[in-house]
Design an enzyme around this catalytic site. Structure first.
Site, PDB file in Angstrom:
ATOM      1  N   SER A   1       0.821  -1.214   0.000  1.00 12.40           N
ATOM      2  CA  SER A   1       0.000   0.000   0.000  1.00 12.40           C
ATOM      3  C   SER A   1       0.846   1.252   0.000  1.00 12.40           C
ATOM      4  O   SER A   1       0.346   2.332  -0.317  1.00 12.40           O
ATOM      5  CB  SER A   1      -0.880   0.024   1.253  1.00 12.40           C
ATOM      6  OG  SER A   1      -1.653  -1.130   1.345  1.00 12.40           O
TER       7      SER A   1
ATOM      8  N   HIS B   1      -1.123  -2.710  -7.188  1.00 13.76           N
ATOM      9  CA  HIS B   1      -1.839  -2.419  -5.941  1.00 13.76           C
ATOM     10  C   HIS B   1      -3.334  -2.597  -6.161  1.00 13.76           C
ATOM     11  O   HIS B   1      -4.003  -1.723  -6.714  1.00 13.76           O
ATOM     12  CB  HIS B   1      -1.496  -0.999  -5.486  1.00 13.76           C
ATOM     13  CG  HIS B   1      -2.109  -0.615  -4.185  1.00 13.76           C
ATOM     14  ND1 HIS B   1      -2.579   0.641  -3.906  1.00 13.76           N
ATOM     15  CD2 HIS B   1      -2.359  -1.352  -3.063  1.00 13.76           C
ATOM     16  CE1 HIS B   1      -3.075   0.663  -2.690  1.00 13.76           C
ATOM     17  NE2 HIS B   1      -2.955  -0.528  -2.158  1.00 13.76           N
TER      18      HIS B   1
ATOM     19  N   GLU C   1      -3.681  -0.023  -9.080  1.00 11.29           N
ATOM     20  CA  GLU C   1      -2.627   0.965  -9.329  1.00 11.29           C
ATOM     21  C   GLU C   1      -1.390   0.213  -9.821  1.00 11.29           C
ATOM     22  O   GLU C   1      -0.958  -0.755  -9.182  1.00 11.29           O
ATOM     23  CB  GLU C   1      -2.245   1.682  -8.024  1.00 11.29           C
ATOM     24  CG  GLU C   1      -3.136   2.840  -7.654  1.00 11.29           C
ATOM     25  CD  GLU C   1      -2.672   3.521  -6.361  1.00 11.29           C
ATOM     26  OE1 GLU C   1      -2.513   4.736  -6.375  1.00 11.29           O
ATOM     27  OE2 GLU C   1      -2.482   2.823  -5.349  1.00 11.29           O
TER      28      GLU C   1
ATOM     29  N   ASN D   1      -3.672   5.797  -1.442  1.00  8.29           N
ATOM     30  CA  ASN D   1      -3.475   5.916   0.010  1.00  8.29           C
ATOM     31  C   ASN D   1      -2.935   7.271   0.444  1.00  8.29           C
ATOM     32  O   ASN D   1      -3.163   7.693   1.577  1.00  8.29           O
ATOM     33  CB  ASN D   1      -2.592   4.777   0.518  1.00  8.29           C
ATOM     34  CG  ASN D   1      -3.400   3.498   0.590  1.00  8.29           C
ATOM     35  OD1 ASN D   1      -4.524   3.499   1.068  1.00  8.29           O
ATOM     36  ND2 ASN D   1      -2.843   2.421   0.066  1.00  8.29           N
TER      37      ASN D   1
HETATM   38  P1  NAD Z   1      -3.414  -9.833   6.072  1.00  7.70           P
HETATM   39  O1  NAD Z   1      -2.904  -9.602   7.436  1.00  7.70           O
HETATM   40  O2  NAD Z   1      -4.872 -10.130   5.871  1.00  7.70           O
HETATM   41  O3  NAD Z   1      -2.607 -11.030   5.362  1.00  7.70           O
HETATM   42  C1  NAD Z   1      -1.207 -11.148   5.350  1.00  7.70           C
HETATM   43  C2  NAD Z   1      -0.867 -12.631   5.158  1.00  7.70           C
HETATM   44  O4  NAD Z   1       0.555 -12.759   4.958  1.00  7.70           O
HETATM   45  C3  NAD Z   1      -1.230 -13.499   6.373  1.00  7.70           C
HETATM   46  O5  NAD Z   1      -2.001 -14.601   5.937  1.00  7.70           O
HETATM   47  C4  NAD Z   1       0.125 -13.935   6.919  1.00  7.70           C
HETATM   48  O6  NAD Z   1       0.090 -15.248   7.487  1.00  7.70           O
HETATM   49  C5  NAD Z   1       0.987 -13.914   5.665  1.00  7.70           C
HETATM   50  N1  NAD Z   1       2.425 -13.821   5.916  1.00  7.70           N
HETATM   51  C6  NAD Z   1       3.078 -13.247   6.969  1.00  7.70           C
HETATM   52  N2  NAD Z   1       4.416 -13.361   6.803  1.00  7.70           N
HETATM   53  C7  NAD Z   1       4.600 -14.026   5.620  1.00  7.70           C
HETATM   54  C8  NAD Z   1       5.760 -14.462   4.912  1.00  7.70           C
HETATM   55  N3  NAD Z   1       6.985 -14.212   5.355  1.00  7.70           N
HETATM   56  N4  NAD Z   1       5.578 -15.138   3.760  1.00  7.70           N
HETATM   57  C9  NAD Z   1       4.331 -15.407   3.286  1.00  7.70           C
HETATM   58  N5  NAD Z   1       3.198 -15.011   3.914  1.00  7.70           N
HETATM   59  C10 NAD Z   1       3.351 -14.325   5.052  1.00  7.70           C
HETATM   60  O7  NAD Z   1      -2.979  -8.534   5.218  1.00  7.70           O
HETATM   61  P2  NAD Z   1      -3.684  -7.940   3.895  1.00  7.70           P
HETATM   62  O8  NAD Z   1      -4.737  -6.975   4.297  1.00  7.70           O
HETATM   63  O9  NAD Z   1      -3.992  -9.076   2.968  1.00  7.70           O
HETATM   64  O10 NAD Z   1      -2.466  -7.061   3.317  1.00  7.70           O
HETATM   65  C11 NAD Z   1      -1.431  -7.644   2.561  1.00  7.70           C
HETATM   66  C12 NAD Z   1      -0.720  -6.564   1.759  1.00  7.70           C
HETATM   67  O11 NAD Z   1      -1.672  -5.920   0.892  1.00  7.70           O
HETATM   68  C13 NAD Z   1      -0.091  -5.449   2.595  1.00  7.70           C
HETATM   69  O12 NAD Z   1       1.091  -5.029   1.989  1.00  7.70           O
HETATM   70  C14 NAD Z   1      -1.145  -4.357   2.546  1.00  7.70           C
HETATM   71  O13 NAD Z   1      -0.614  -3.067   2.740  1.00  7.70           O
HETATM   72  C15 NAD Z   1      -1.658  -4.521   1.121  1.00  7.70           C
HETATM   73  N6  NAD Z   1      -3.001  -4.003   0.864  1.00  7.70           N
HETATM   74  C16 NAD Z   1      -3.983  -4.144   1.810  1.00  7.70           C
HETATM   75  C17 NAD Z   1      -5.260  -3.658   1.544  1.00  7.70           C
HETATM   76  C18 NAD Z   1      -6.353  -3.803   2.561  1.00  7.70           C
HETATM   77  O14 NAD Z   1      -7.412  -3.175   2.404  1.00  7.70           O
HETATM   78  N7  NAD Z   1      -6.185  -4.626   3.580  1.00  7.70           N
HETATM   79  C19 NAD Z   1      -5.539  -3.039   0.315  1.00  7.70           C
HETATM   80  C20 NAD Z   1      -4.528  -2.929  -0.636  1.00  7.70           C
HETATM   81  C21 NAD Z   1      -3.251  -3.419  -0.342  1.00  7.70           C
END
Ligand code: NAD
Length: 287
Positions: free
Chosen positions: A122, A143, A155, A193
């Protein structure tokens, strides 16, 4: 590499974003391997993907036969080695710089030299992730928005060294997913963001100062400015840990006080109140 050369896609992280990205890539016809270090996340991802596909059928956006076809192309795995043959790897691990740098260092050694790397980060610098991967010209930001199967935007973020043909390939991939691309430079928070987080953070300040209750703050923005969801409800959907991490990156990278995370946000995260994913944030949710 052309889009026809992409046969297998690897996804890192089976959380709410990773499983959504995996689902839309698989529905679009690609074989997808999803890697996560946490077995519970892998199990939840398989269950939630089935539920999400069923909702798609209910809404008429998917044909019933697409459910089994999509699931047939999807594999969930605890072994990172499974990604070695992927042509495109999309990383959606937690918003943590050192964790992502470490992942891209490993992926750079593991994957074929021609494989393209994308991060769903993000806010973290794509240029720094590209440098860690050892293939900065083949690294970019993809993104996706949350929830991935529903939201049209992706994005496309150009790192300092991202090659023109890799950006062109990403545009094709986004088109093939039936989504809309916006291309931007590698700047803190990119576009969405950088604009969204100050609003969410300000809504949390309003709550901290007792200006109004959460429902009123959200109603002000839904009924007052036609936002489909209020900022506090949206923060719960994104995950308060992720919101905090993005605000911290924006604050650190720009040095601008306007991005300083609200202390109440930090306190909720310290309490483990992360929003929908833990059942409690600004609102309460049932499992
Ligand atoms: P989340 O916490 O739901 O999921 C993250 C996952 O990564 C978990 O299942 C965790 O077990 C896993 N993980 C942790 N360490 C790891 C590793 N070393 N190798 C592989 N897997 C690993 O988080 P999310 O909301 O899915 O966010 C993930 C990414 O997407 C972040 O960078 C976030 O900024 C981005 N993002 C989030 C959103 C949102 O609305 N939540 C929107 C756009 C982008």
């Amino acid at each position: 590499m052309r889009i026809a050369d992409i046969k297998r896609i690897g996804v890192v992280g089976a959380g709410q974003m990773g499983r959504g990205i995996a689902q839309v890539c698989s529905t679009a016809g690609w074989d997808v391997e999803v890697f996560d270090v946490d077995d519970a996340s892998l199990r939840t991802a398989a269950k939630k993907t089935r539920e999400s596909l069923a909702r798609g059928v209910g809404k008429g956006t998917l044909m019933p036969q697409q459910v089994e076809e999509t699931l047939g192309r999807l594999r969930f795995t605890p072994k990172v080695e499974t990604l070695a043959e992927a042509h495109l790897v999309i990383e959606a691990a937690p918003e943590n710089l050192s964790l992502k740098l470490d992942l891209f260092r490993r992926l750079g050694q593991l994957c074929k030299p021609e494989a393209v790397f994308a991060s769903n980060t993000s806010s973290i610098s794509i240029t720094s992730l590209g440098a860690a991967s050892g293939r900065p010209s083949r690294m970019l930001g993809l993104h996706f928005m949350n929830p991935v199967p529903v939201m049209p935007l992706v994005e496309i973020v150009r790192g300092l060294e991202t090659a023109d043909d890799i950006v062109a390939l990403a545009i094709e991939v986004v088109k093939h997913l039936g989504k809309t691309a916006v291309i931007c430079k590698d700047a803190p928070g990119f576009l969405v963001n950088r604009i969204l987080m100050p609003m969410i953070n300000e809504a949390i300040f309003a709550l901290q100062e007792g200006v109004a209750a959460p429902e009123s703050i959200d109603l002000a923005m839904t009924a007052g400015t036609r936002h489909p969801e209020g900022p506090l409800a949206l923060a719960d959907r994104i995950g308060l840990d992720t919101v905090l991490a993005i605000c911290e990156v924006l604050h650190r990278e720009t040095g601008d006080q306007k991005f300083r995370p609200c202390p109440l946000l930090r306190q909720y995260v310290e309490a483990g109140w992360l929003g929908r994913k833990t059942g409690h944030g600004f609102y309460s949710y049932q499992a």
